[in-house]
Design an enzyme around this catalytic site. Structure first.
Site, mmCIF file in Angstrom:
data_model
loop_
_atom_site.group_PDB
_atom_site.id
_atom_site.type_symbol
_atom_site.label_atom_id
_atom_site.label_comp_id
_atom_site.label_asym_id
_atom_site.label_seq_id
_atom_site.Cartn_x
_atom_site.Cartn_y
_atom_site.Cartn_z
ATOM 1 N N ASN A 18 -30.340 -21.326 55.200
ATOM 2 C CA ASN A 18 -31.499 -21.494 56.067
ATOM 3 C C ASN A 18 -31.808 -22.976 56.349
ATOM 4 O O ASN A 18 -32.021 -23.747 55.420
ATOM 5 C CB ASN A 18 -32.720 -20.843 55.408
ATOM 6 C CG ASN A 18 -33.818 -20.576 56.415
ATOM 7 O OD1 ASN A 18 -33.651 -20.784 57.611
ATOM 8 N ND2 ASN A 18 -34.946 -20.128 55.919
ATOM 9 N N ARG A 78 -44.479 -8.393 45.731
ATOM 10 C CA ARG A 78 -44.759 -9.803 45.553
ATOM 11 C C ARG A 78 -45.994 -10.126 46.371
ATOM 12 O O ARG A 78 -46.051 -9.769 47.566
ATOM 13 C CB ARG A 78 -43.586 -10.666 46.031
ATOM 14 C CG ARG A 78 -43.740 -12.130 45.683
ATOM 15 C CD ARG A 78 -42.736 -13.018 46.396
ATOM 16 N NE ARG A 78 -43.180 -13.351 47.749
ATOM 17 C CZ ARG A 78 -42.619 -14.308 48.486
ATOM 18 N NH1 ARG A 78 -41.586 -15.000 48.014
ATOM 19 N NH2 ARG A 78 -43.064 -14.568 49.709
ATOM 20 N N ASP A 129 -44.650 -15.859 43.661
ATOM 21 C CA ASP A 129 -43.721 -16.980 43.828
ATOM 22 C C ASP A 129 -44.516 -18.282 43.930
ATOM 23 O O ASP A 129 -45.262 -18.494 44.887
ATOM 24 C CB ASP A 129 -42.904 -16.765 45.114
ATOM 25 C CG ASP A 129 -41.722 -17.714 45.217
ATOM 26 O OD1 ASP A 129 -40.854 -17.461 46.069
ATOM 27 O OD2 ASP A 129 -41.662 -18.693 44.449
ATOM 28 N N HIS A 144 -32.279 -13.189 44.766
ATOM 29 C CA HIS A 144 -32.943 -13.617 46.001
ATOM 30 C C HIS A 144 -32.456 -12.712 47.134
ATOM 31 O O HIS A 144 -31.269 -12.426 47.226
ATOM 32 C CB HIS A 144 -32.519 -15.052 46.260
ATOM 33 C CG HIS A 144 -33.279 -15.782 47.296
ATOM 34 N ND1 HIS A 144 -32.700 -16.722 48.094
ATOM 35 C CD2 HIS A 144 -34.574 -15.731 47.667
ATOM 36 C CE1 HIS A 144 -33.609 -17.239 48.912
ATOM 37 N NE2 HIS A 144 -34.747 -16.665 48.666
ATOM 38 N N GLU A 171 -34.845 -8.528 45.399
ATOM 39 C CA GLU A 171 -35.794 -8.861 46.461
ATOM 40 C C GLU A 171 -35.334 -8.181 47.744
ATOM 41 O O GLU A 171 -34.141 -8.193 48.079
ATOM 42 C CB GLU A 171 -35.850 -10.372 46.666
ATOM 43 C CG GLU A 171 -36.833 -10.819 47.737
ATOM 44 C CD GLU A 171 -36.978 -12.318 47.791
ATOM 45 O OE1 GLU A 171 -36.197 -13.026 47.139
ATOM 46 O OE2 GLU A 171 -37.893 -12.800 48.484
ATOM 47 N N ASP A 190 -33.849 -14.488 55.359
ATOM 48 C CA ASP A 190 -32.912 -15.508 55.829
ATOM 49 C C ASP A 190 -31.563 -15.430 55.132
ATOM 50 O O ASP A 190 -30.765 -16.361 55.235
ATOM 51 C CB ASP A 190 -33.513 -16.909 55.726
ATOM 52 C CG ASP A 190 -34.116 -17.213 54.365
ATOM 53 O OD1 ASP A 190 -35.340 -17.031 54.212
ATOM 54 O OD2 ASP A 190 -33.374 -17.649 53.473
ATOM 55 N N HIS A 233 -42.491 -7.978 50.071
ATOM 56 C CA HIS A 233 -43.422 -9.112 50.243
ATOM 57 C C HIS A 233 -44.721 -8.616 50.841
ATOM 58 O O HIS A 233 -44.732 -8.085 51.959
ATOM 59 C CB HIS A 233 -42.819 -10.149 51.203
ATOM 60 C CG HIS A 233 -41.727 -10.968 50.597
ATOM 61 N ND1 HIS A 233 -41.337 -12.178 51.129
ATOM 62 C CD2 HIS A 233 -40.938 -10.775 49.520
ATOM 63 C CE1 HIS A 233 -40.359 -12.689 50.392
ATOM 64 N NE2 HIS A 233 -40.083 -11.861 49.415
ATOM 65 N N GLU A 252 -33.007 -19.076 42.924
ATOM 66 C CA GLU A 252 -32.581 -18.880 44.321
ATOM 67 C C GLU A 252 -31.973 -20.145 44.906
ATOM 68 O O GLU A 252 -31.161 -20.060 45.831
ATOM 69 C CB GLU A 252 -33.748 -18.410 45.178
ATOM 70 C CG GLU A 252 -34.838 -19.414 45.378
ATOM 71 C CD GLU A 252 -35.979 -18.845 46.205
ATOM 72 O OE1 GLU A 252 -36.542 -17.811 45.818
ATOM 73 O OE2 GLU A 252 -36.295 -19.443 47.244
ATOM 74 N N HIS A 254 -43.139 -21.221 44.040
ATOM 75 C CA HIS A 254 -42.318 -21.961 45.013
ATOM 76 C C HIS A 254 -42.196 -23.438 44.669
ATOM 77 O O HIS A 254 -42.420 -24.317 45.508
ATOM 78 C CB HIS A 254 -42.850 -21.774 46.428
ATOM 79 C CG HIS A 254 -41.743 -21.630 47.443
ATOM 80 N ND1 HIS A 254 -41.310 -22.660 48.223
ATOM 81 C CD2 HIS A 254 -40.989 -20.562 47.787
ATOM 82 C CE1 HIS A 254 -40.337 -22.244 49.024
ATOM 83 N NE2 HIS A 254 -40.122 -20.969 48.780
ATOM 84 N N GLU A 295 -42.454 -16.767 39.643
ATOM 85 C CA GLU A 295 -41.179 -17.291 40.156
ATOM 86 C C GLU A 295 -41.262 -18.773 40.481
ATOM 87 O O GLU A 295 -42.264 -19.252 41.002
ATOM 88 C CB GLU A 295 -40.807 -16.511 41.404
ATOM 89 C CG GLU A 295 -39.565 -16.994 42.104
ATOM 90 C CD GLU A 295 -39.291 -16.241 43.379
ATOM 91 O OE1 GLU A 295 -39.841 -15.138 43.554
ATOM 92 O OE2 GLU A 295 -38.553 -16.767 44.222
HETATM 93 C C1 CS2 Z 1 -38.636 -17.407 48.861
HETATM 94 C C2 CS2 Z 1 -37.819 -17.566 50.116
HETATM 95 O O1 CS2 Z 1 -38.003 -15.148 48.995
HETATM 96 C C3 CS2 Z 1 -38.315 -16.073 48.216
HETATM 97 O O2 CS2 Z 1 -38.405 -15.976 46.998
HETATM 98 O O3 CS2 Z 1 -38.505 -18.436 47.940
HETATM 99 O O4 CS2 Z 1 -38.581 -17.041 51.159
HETATM 100 C C4 CS2 Z 1 -37.460 -19.003 50.479
HETATM 101 O O5 CS2 Z 1 -38.639 -19.712 50.777
HETATM 102 C C5 CS2 Z 1 -36.556 -18.978 51.692
HETATM 103 O O6 CS2 Z 1 -35.444 -18.195 51.391
HETATM 104 C C6 CS2 Z 1 -36.117 -20.381 52.080
HETATM 105 O O7 CS2 Z 1 -35.205 -20.307 53.144
HETATM 106 MG MG MG Z 2 -38.687 -17.722 45.965
#
Ligand code: CS2
Ligand code: MG
Length: 404
Positions: free
Chosen positions: A38, A148, A212, A314, A341, A318, A123, A264, A214, A238
């Site tokens: 991505n 999530r 997450d 993951h 996921e 994307d 999600h 991821e 992040h 996460e």
């Molecule tokens: C995220 C992703 O799905 C997840 O856990 O961390 O959406 C991540 O932000 C994207 O894959 C980045 O391209």
């Molecule tokens: Mg993530």
């Protein structure tokens, strides 16, 4: 002897950019691999087209391990997301071919099903807590057993994981130049426990709840958040801190029993060796597309199994449907599976990717078609030209760059 006669990259953007590798053999068998990275798609497309595809022609498609070693060690310059995503695409396409030649779904080549289905998490998002709770309810009604939860942080204009204004599936790569988002940790540390507590209050403990972070906290902030979340019994917290600092997770572990999931952004077993062997995490999130394909992902998962670490690959929008299909074959077969996921793919992806996996009562199954069970419509792919998009950049309130 059967040989590879063509290896070619297809870049298409049905709803978002995807990079797909097509390998064809002298018997006319076609295998597909996902090479999507991505925001850096063309880097992998060029690595494959210029440096890998010419090496594949004439090779035996059944020598999957030898091809993996040939591409990994033969490059001299090892690891990294571009190289390992390119190797992954070749690897997955060769497993697809092997399954088609054998007349077996890939999971049966990997030792058969160790479970009946693959537990997935979806999600749920919201601009505020009420909107999030409504989205959780929608997903629970669809049969999801694991959710999530991400919500906007009060006072911040944009928060990771919250839908774009058009209301479509959350898509982080949103602009030709990086959007700049403002980040402030203090309001996040206050609002996240309240948000996740509200989910538990509305839905109880009958669903698995994930969150997450992040990559955005310091180790001690992550320890604080993990402790604040303990009453809410998360399935996992996460990416609490930047994943490459593996030793930092010792600090987090000292302060909280909230399970941790990382990986991821990793692309090799070396990226997570310390996290796994010191039991600093509970779930390893490496994906089949970014961590060297089925061949390398199995090695990572086998190491994790030795230390009681479960898988949690993951699977965002994307990564292409080819990637999800390959992930499901691995998920079905490994002994230490945790969760997968499943964000889904925004339309018109299904015009390009014909998939064979099915969803029922919170579980996915890859299906029993020979190979991966996915096909790519090249004519449809040509209708969706590459659309340059970048991931956002995060800045703190003082303007300094932070982790996005
Ligand atoms: C995220 C992703 O799905 C997840 O856990 O961390 O959406 C991540 O932000 C994207 O894959 C980045 O391209
Ligand atoms: Mg993530």
């Amino acid at each position: 002897m059967t040989t590879i006669t063509e290896a070619r990259v297809i870049v298409t953007a049905p709803g978002r950019n995807y990079v797909t590798l097509k390998i064809t053999t002298s018997d006319g068998v076609v295998g597909w691999g996902d090479a999507t990275l991505n925001g850096r798609e063309l880097a992998v497309a060029a690595y494959l087209t210029e440096h890998v595809c010419p090496l594949l022609v004439g090779r035996d498609p059944a020598r999957i391990e030898d091809t993996w070693q040939f591409l990994y060690k033969g490059a001299y310059w090892r690891r990294g997301p571009v190289t390992m995503t390119a190797i992954a695409a070749v690897d997955v396409a060769l497993w697809d071919i092997l399954g088609k030649v054998a007349g077996l779904p890939v999971y049966k080549l990997l030792g058969g099903a160790a479970r009946d289905g693959v537990l997935v998490y979806c999600h749920a998002t919201g601009e505020d807590v009420p909107a999030l709770l409504d989205d959780v309810a929608r997903h629970v009604d669809q049969g999801y057993l694991a959710v999530r939860a991400q919500a906007a942080v009060p006072g911040l204009a944009k928060t990771y994981g919250v839908p774009t204004p058009d209301g479509k599936l959350y898509e982080p790569a949103s602009s030709a130049l990086p959007e700049e988002h403002l980040w402030d940790t203090a309001p996040y540390l206050r609002s996240a426990p309240e948000m996740l507590g509200a989910v538990r209050e509305r839905f109880g403990f009958g669903i698995h709840l994930l969150h997450d972070v992040h990559h955005r906290l310091t180790p001690i902030e992550a320890g604080r958040l993990g402790r604040d979340l303990e009453p809410h019994r998360l399935f996992w917290m996460e990416d609490p801190t930047p994943a490459e600092d593996q030793a930092a997770f010792r600090v987090i572990r000292q302060h909280t029993t909230t399970p941790l999931a990382v990986g991821e952004v990793f692309n090799s077993i070396w990226d997570c060796q310390q996290l796994i062997t010191e039991r600093l995490i509970d779930y390893i999130r490496t994906s089949v597309t970014h961590a060297g394909g089925i061949t390398h992902l199995r090695r990572i998962f086998a190491l994790a199994d030795l230390y009681g670490v479960r898988t949690g690959s993951h699977g965002p929008g994307d990564l292409s449907p080819v990637s999800l299909a390959a992930a499901l074959h691995v998920d079905l077969s490994v002994p230490n599976f945790g969760i997968q996921e499943f964000m889904g793919h925004r339309e018109p992806a299904s015009e390009v990717f014909r998939t064979g996996y099915t969803f029922e009562n919170g579980y996915l199954h890859p299906g029993d078609e020979p190979g991966l069970g996915v096909e790519v419509d090249e004519e449809a792919a040509a209708r969706f030209p590459y659309d340059p998009r970048q991931l956002p950049v995060n800045r703190r309130l003082d303007g300094s760059v932070h982790d996005w």
